[in-house]
Design a protein around this motif. Structure first.
Motif, PDB file in Angstrom:
ATOM      1  N   ILE A 190       0.849  -1.187   0.000  1.00  0.00           N
ATOM      2  CA  ILE A 190       0.000   0.000   0.000  1.00  0.00           C
ATOM      3  C   ILE A 190       0.885   1.237   0.000  1.00  0.00           C
ATOM      4  CG2 ILE A 190      -1.803  -1.222   1.272  1.00  0.00           C
ATOM      5  CD1 ILE A 190      -1.048   0.501   3.713  1.00  0.00           C
ATOM      6  N   LEU A 191       0.346   2.309  -0.584  1.00  0.00           N
ATOM      7  CA  LEU A 191       1.033   3.593  -0.628  1.00  0.00           C
ATOM      8  C   LEU A 191       0.030   4.670  -0.284  1.00  0.00           C
ATOM      9  CD1 LEU A 191       3.408   5.482  -1.330  1.00  0.00           C
ATOM     10  CD2 LEU A 191       2.624   5.409  -3.720  1.00  0.00           C
ATOM     11  N   LEU A 192       0.324   5.423   0.758  1.00  0.00           N
ATOM     12  CA  LEU A 192      -0.538   6.519   1.186  1.00  0.00           C
ATOM     13  C   LEU A 192       0.277   7.803   1.139  1.00  0.00           C
ATOM     14  CD1 LEU A 192      -3.385   7.205   2.423  1.00  0.00           C
ATOM     15  CD2 LEU A 192      -2.265   7.090   4.642  1.00  0.00           C
ATOM     16  N   GLU A 193      -0.236   8.805   0.415  1.00  0.00           N
ATOM     17  CA  GLU A 193       0.504  10.055   0.249  1.00  0.00           C
ATOM     18  C   GLU A 193      -0.314  11.232   0.750  1.00  0.00           C
ATOM     19  OE1 GLU A 193       3.231   9.650  -3.633  1.00  0.00           O
ATOM     20  OE2 GLU A 193       1.107   9.318  -4.059  1.00  0.00           O
ATOM     21  N   THR A 194       0.369  12.233   1.294  1.00  0.00           N
ATOM     22  CA  THR A 194      -0.264  13.479   1.695  1.00  0.00           C
ATOM     23  C   THR A 194       0.378  14.635   0.933  1.00  0.00           C
ATOM     24  OG1 THR A 194       1.281  13.810   3.533  1.00  0.00           O
ATOM     25  CG2 THR A 194      -0.750  12.585   3.998  1.00  0.00           C
ATOM     26  N   THR A 195      -0.383  15.697   0.767  1.00  0.00           N
ATOM     27  CA  THR A 195       0.139  16.874   0.065  1.00  0.00           C
ATOM     28  C   THR A 195       0.286  18.082   0.989  1.00  0.00           C
ATOM     29  OG1 THR A 195      -2.113  17.475  -0.622  1.00  0.00           O
ATOM     30  CG2 THR A 195      -0.816  16.128  -2.151  1.00  0.00           C
ATOM     31  N   LYS A 196      -0.566  18.154   2.021  1.00  0.00           N
ATOM     32  CA  LYS A 196      -0.524  19.308   2.936  1.00  0.00           C
ATOM     33  C   LYS A 196      -0.210  18.896   4.367  1.00  0.00           C
ATOM     34  CE  LYS A 196      -4.642  20.476   1.525  1.00  0.00           C
ATOM     35  NZ  LYS A 196      -5.944  21.164   1.367  1.00  0.00           N
ATOM     36  N   ALA A 197      -0.704  17.758   4.782  1.00  0.00           N
ATOM     37  CA  ALA A 197      -0.492  17.298   6.158  1.00  0.00           C
ATOM     38  C   ALA A 197       0.814  16.509   6.270  1.00  0.00           C
ATOM     39  CB  ALA A 197      -1.663  16.445   6.619  1.00  0.00           C
ATOM     40  N   LYS A 198       1.446  16.594   7.427  1.00  0.00           N
ATOM     41  CA  LYS A 198       2.688  15.885   7.701  1.00  0.00           C
ATOM     42  C   LYS A 198       2.380  14.620   8.496  1.00  0.00           C
ATOM     43  CE  LYS A 198       7.115  16.554  10.104  1.00  0.00           C
ATOM     44  NZ  LYS A 198       7.922  17.528  10.896  1.00  0.00           N
ATOM     45  N   ILE A 199       2.940  13.488   8.068  1.00  0.00           N
ATOM     46  CA  ILE A 199       2.746  12.218   8.770  1.00  0.00           C
ATOM     47  C   ILE A 199       3.761  12.122   9.903  1.00  0.00           C
ATOM     48  CG2 ILE A 199       2.705   9.710   8.564  1.00  0.00           C
ATOM     49  CD1 ILE A 199       2.079  10.042   5.591  1.00  0.00           C
ATOM     50  N   LEU A 200       3.247  12.121  11.141  1.00  0.00           N
ATOM     51  CA  LEU A 200       4.129  12.092  12.304  1.00  0.00           C
ATOM     52  C   LEU A 200       4.372  10.688  12.842  1.00  0.00           C
ATOM     53  CD1 LEU A 200       2.678  15.101  14.361  1.00  0.00           C
ATOM     54  CD2 LEU A 200       4.594  15.123  12.749  1.00  0.00           C
ATOM     55  N   GLU A 201       3.321   9.852  12.797  1.00  0.00           N
ATOM     56  CA  GLU A 201       3.398   8.575  13.503  1.00  0.00           C
ATOM     57  C   GLU A 201       2.386   7.605  12.910  1.00  0.00           C
ATOM     58  OE1 GLU A 201       2.857   7.096  18.186  1.00  0.00           O
ATOM     59  OE2 GLU A 201       2.849   9.236  17.657  1.00  0.00           O
ATOM     60  N   VAL A 202       2.641   6.301  13.047  1.00  0.00           N
ATOM     61  CA  VAL A 202       1.724   5.257  12.592  1.00  0.00           C
ATOM     62  C   VAL A 202       1.375   4.366  13.772  1.00  0.00           C
ATOM     63  CG1 VAL A 202       1.365   3.333  10.998  1.00  0.00           C
ATOM     64  CG2 VAL A 202       2.761   5.278  10.284  1.00  0.00           C
ATOM     65  N   TYR A 203       0.083   4.097  13.948  1.00  0.00           N
ATOM     66  CA  TYR A 203      -0.375   3.203  15.018  1.00  0.00           C
ATOM     67  C   TYR A 203      -1.203   2.099  14.376  1.00  0.00           C
ATOM     68  CZ  TYR A 203      -2.905   1.547  19.166  1.00  0.00           C
ATOM     69  OH  TYR A 203      -3.454   0.766  20.150  1.00  0.00           O
ATOM     70  N   ASP A 204      -0.763   0.858  14.549  1.00  0.00           N
ATOM     71  CA  ASP A 204      -1.381  -0.294  13.884  1.00  0.00           C
ATOM     72  C   ASP A 204      -1.843  -1.302  14.942  1.00  0.00           C
ATOM     73  OD1 ASP A 204      -2.155  -2.247  12.086  1.00  0.00           O
ATOM     74  OD2 ASP A 204      -0.109  -2.902  11.638  1.00  0.00           O
TER      75      ASP A 204
END
Length: 328
Positions: A190-204
């Motif tokens: 999977i590929l998830l991209e953002t254009t304005k928001a910054k990805i800080l952390e992933v919780y799974d």
């Protein structure tokens, strides 16, 4: 509503009301059991159960009015759809109205509770710059909820007043809500991209992902879950952070979609949900009257299989697809 999924909550709520109004035996009534109940259909209309829950979900859910007299706090967290720009509610305990004018949201709240409670207004943040917040024309204190799920949230608190006129002015760009637009098969990337928001952390929490890697604007991972799952990404846009749920829709590589009978033949459709071509043999009734057909499916495509009824057995007919790679 309690989970913060206000748009989905309203759709469910609206659907239940419309079903009751238009499909019920008593038009405009509140049914306890749905018209779609497989055993009994609609039953017990205008009963305390549906009337009580309809009124509660209207007041506490859609308008988010949640008094707590024991702690002297009146929390209001509206849950009406984002596209609404004018709505009001008046009940004996409180009157509430909302109006949007360009990028300014105005709330008028007049409490009539016997207990004088402080106010806490919680609203979703649509833009990444909070320009101003006022109560009765005076500058108000506010804060954001960094643990908000689904949408970034603004909280405005005030001591008790006889009447509140709250104006919130927004500025900047709209908040980004990244999501996956397609379904996946087990093992795919999977590929998830953002254009304005910054990805800080992933919780799974469901351990749905493996080999997770991320940058400020991109998340890559392999899918290891065998069923639908949800993971969360912590986002930052402007000075606001929140948790955004990402729903994974997981499908098998080969899916039987529909069956029908035409001209003494069984027709059924199979679909290749994966992103690779699949070739192999489709074997019917592998333990009995075996029938074999060659199948070739391009990625994300489907085909219809035709089997004469005389070649099938009475009752359930099983089938298995053996690919050229040796998979079943």
């Amino acid at each position: 509503c309690q989970g913060g999924q206000f748009e989905k909550a309203f759709k469910t709520w609206e659907s239940a009301l419309i079903g009751s109004i238009y499909l019920g035996a008593s038009p405009g009534g509140f049914e306890q059991l749905s018209f779609y109940d497989a055993m009994r259909g609609e039953l017990y209309r205008d009963f305390a159960d549906p009337i009580g829950m309809t009124s509660r979900t209207l007041v506490e859910g859609l308008f988010g009015i949640q008094p707590n007299a024991l702690e002297n706090r009146l929390t209001i967290q509206p849950g009406f759809p984002q596209k609404w720009d004018n709505v009001s509610l008046e009940i004996p305990d409180v009157s509430f109205s909302f109006k949007r004018n360009n990028n300014t949201d105005s709330y008028q709240i007049k409490p009539n509770f016997s207990t004088k409670m402080d106010l806490k207004l919680v609203v979703n943040i649509p833009y990444d710059n909070i320009k101003s917040v006022t109560i009765n024309g005076e500058k108000a204190t506010w804060k954001t909820n960094s643990d908000a799920i689904g949408n970034p949230q603004l909280s405005v608190e005030s001591p008790f007043k006889d009447n509140y006129n709250i104006d919130i002015s927004w500025d900047g760009e709209k908040m980004e809500q990244p999501k996956l637009e397609k379904s996946y098969c087990i093992g795919e990337s999977i590929l998830l991209e953002t254009t304005k928001a910054k990805i800080l952390e992933v919780y799974d929490p469901q351990s749905a992902l493996s080999e997770v890697s991320k940058t400020n604007s991109e998340l890559k991972a392999n899918l290891k879950t065998k069923e639908n799952a949800t993971f969360f990404i912590r986002l930052q846009q402007g000075n606001t952070t929140w948790w955004s749920p990402v729903n994974l829709i997981v499908k098998p590589e080969i899916e039987a979609k529909s069956t029908r009978i035409e001209n003494n033949k069984l027709l059924f459709t199979i679909k290749n949900n994966s992103q690779k071509a699949i070739e192999g043999n489709l074997i019917f009734n592998p333990l009995g009257k075996e029938i074999i057909q060659k199948v070739s499916l391009q990625k994300d495509s489907e085909t219809t299989i035709s089997i004469p009824l005389e070649n099938l057995i009475s009752g359930t007919n099983a089938f298995v697809l053996k690919t050229t790679e040796g998979k079943e």
